[in-house]
Design a protein around this motif. Structure first.
Motif, PDB file in Angstrom:
ATOM      1  N   UNK A  20       0.804  -1.345   0.057  1.00 20.94           N
ATOM      2  CA  UNK A  20       0.158   0.077  -0.162  1.00 20.94           C
ATOM      3  C   UNK A  20       1.029   1.229  -0.042  1.00 20.94           C
ATOM      4  N   UNK A  21       2.167   1.193   0.780  1.00 20.52           N
ATOM      5  CA  UNK A  21       2.628   2.486   0.836  1.00 20.52           C
ATOM      6  C   UNK A  21       3.605   2.711  -0.523  1.00 20.52           C
ATOM      7  N   UNK A  55      -0.788  10.726   0.887  1.00 21.42           N
ATOM      8  CA  UNK A  55      -1.307  10.803   2.322  1.00 21.42           C
ATOM      9  C   UNK A  55      -2.103   9.499   2.437  1.00 21.42           C
ATOM     10  N   UNK A  56      -3.094   8.868   1.749  1.00 26.80           N
ATOM     11  CA  UNK A  56      -3.746   7.934   1.933  1.00 26.80           C
ATOM     12  C   UNK A  56      -3.157   6.641   1.986  1.00 26.80           C
ATOM     13  N   UNK A  61      -1.122   2.157   4.918  1.00 23.12           N
ATOM     14  CA  UNK A  61       0.179   1.331   5.260  1.00 23.12           C
ATOM     15  C   UNK A  61       0.061   1.227   6.783  1.00 23.12           C
ATOM     16  N   UNK A  62      -0.031   2.416   7.509  1.00 19.57           N
ATOM     17  CA  UNK A  62       0.068   2.256   8.920  1.00 19.57           C
ATOM     18  C   UNK A  62      -1.055   1.444   9.618  1.00 19.57           C
ATOM     19  N   UNK A 218     -12.270   0.925   6.280  1.00 21.76           N
ATOM     20  CA  UNK A 218     -11.917   2.144   5.656  1.00 21.76           C
ATOM     21  C   UNK A 218     -10.608   1.887   4.872  1.00 21.76           C
ATOM     22  N   UNK A 219      -9.648   0.978   5.280  1.00 24.71           N
ATOM     23  CA  UNK A 219      -8.557   0.575   4.461  1.00 24.71           C
ATOM     24  C   UNK A 219      -8.815  -0.114   3.068  1.00 24.71           C
ATOM     25  N   UNK A 220      -9.669  -0.792   3.196  1.00 23.87           N
ATOM     26  CA  UNK A 220     -10.008  -1.375   1.952  1.00 23.87           C
ATOM     27  C   UNK A 220     -10.776  -0.277   1.150  1.00 23.87           C
ATOM     28  N   UNK A 221     -11.396   0.562   1.385  1.00 32.07           N
ATOM     29  CA  UNK A 221     -11.966   1.649   0.687  1.00 32.07           C
ATOM     30  C   UNK A 221     -10.735   2.725   0.056  1.00 32.07           C
TER      31      UNK A 221
END
Length: 258
Positions: A20-21, A55-56, A61-62, A218-221
């Motif tokens: 993701x990062x 940013x997202x 990632x976090x 939220x991470x999936x979105x």
């Protein structure tokens, strides 16, 4: 002291969070390349897209990494408003850094200022996200490792903005995004290894939402947003091709360019 497990789900969360990062970094760098080649109102649009992507990507990632975080002897919940604030901080500070580089006339001071601002903002996002964590016990930090994580964040942000200014080819952007993804992941886990928890067992219900109830959807979105935007950017022609196409349309039929 509670035992901390940073990869309770095995290699899944570290690898997925790194992916993701890298995705956010690659998309942000490509958008910045488009922005630097654009003029007029198009440039701010590309810069905003770059800032939201980076940013997202960092925020996702976090919290994808946090899906694998466990503390023995206590459950973990997350304060929803504070978690959303951490996302907003991530996007806003990256936006400030990207715009400083994208509109700065003197690139070296703009790069240094943008890297410092963005790096501190990324570290702030990380520790805001940690502050949103609710558990039965007291969370403490090793100040040396916290300081090291901030230095890594500043270095990673500066390197990313430098890459945005100096990379043009897709291959160079891909290489830069892999390095940036590794730097962001290093910052995260350095900050996590600064954490210690003194557990105070309690039967009281913890406030907030579990990671699977709130963070995972939220991470999936946000991850879907990154991948869909990546497809859009990949299909967007570079500025030179758009200018050539526009020039060709403006030429009278049958005429040739000198």
């Amino acid at each position: 002291m509670g035992h901390l497990d940073h990869a309770a789900l095995g290699w899944l969360t570290p690898v997925l969070s790194y992916a993701m990062a890298c995705t956010g970094s690659a998309l942000g760098l490509r958008c910045t390349v488009h922005a630097l080649a654009a003029t007029g109102r198009t440039r701010p649009n590309w810069l905003l897209t770059a800032a939201s992507a980076i940013g997202t990507g960092i925020w996702t990632m976090h919290f994808v990494a946090m899906l694998g975080f466990r503390v023995s002897g206590t459950d973990i919940r997350y304060d929803v408003p504070l978690t959303l604030v951490s996302l907003l901080v991530a996007v806003l500070v990256v936006c400030a850094g990207v715009f400083a580089v994208g509109h700065g006339r003197n690139r070296v001071p703009a790069l240094l200022l943008g890297g410092l601002t963005t790096g501190i903002g990324v570290a702030s996002m990380h520790y805001l996200g940690m502050a949103a964590m609710r558990l039965h016990g007291e969370v403490n930090y090793d100040p040396v490792r916290v300081g090291l994580s901030v230095l890594i964040a500043v270095a990673a942000a500066t390197a990313a903005l430098w890459a945005a200014l100096n990379t043009r080819s897709p291959l160079a952007v891909a290489a830069a995004s892999l390095i940036m993804g590794a730097a962001v992941s290093s910052m995260h886990y350095t900050g996590m290894f600064a954490v210690s928890v003194r557990v105070a067992p309690s039967g009281e219900a913890l406030p907030g939402a579990t990671a699977m109830q709130f963070i995972f959807p939220l991470a999936v979105g946000l991850g879907s947003y990154l991948f869909l935007t990546s497809a859009f950017v990949a299909l967007s022609p570079p500025a030179r091709e758009r200018e050539a196409s526009a020039s060709a349309r403006q030429q009278p039929a049958g005429s040739t360019a000198p």
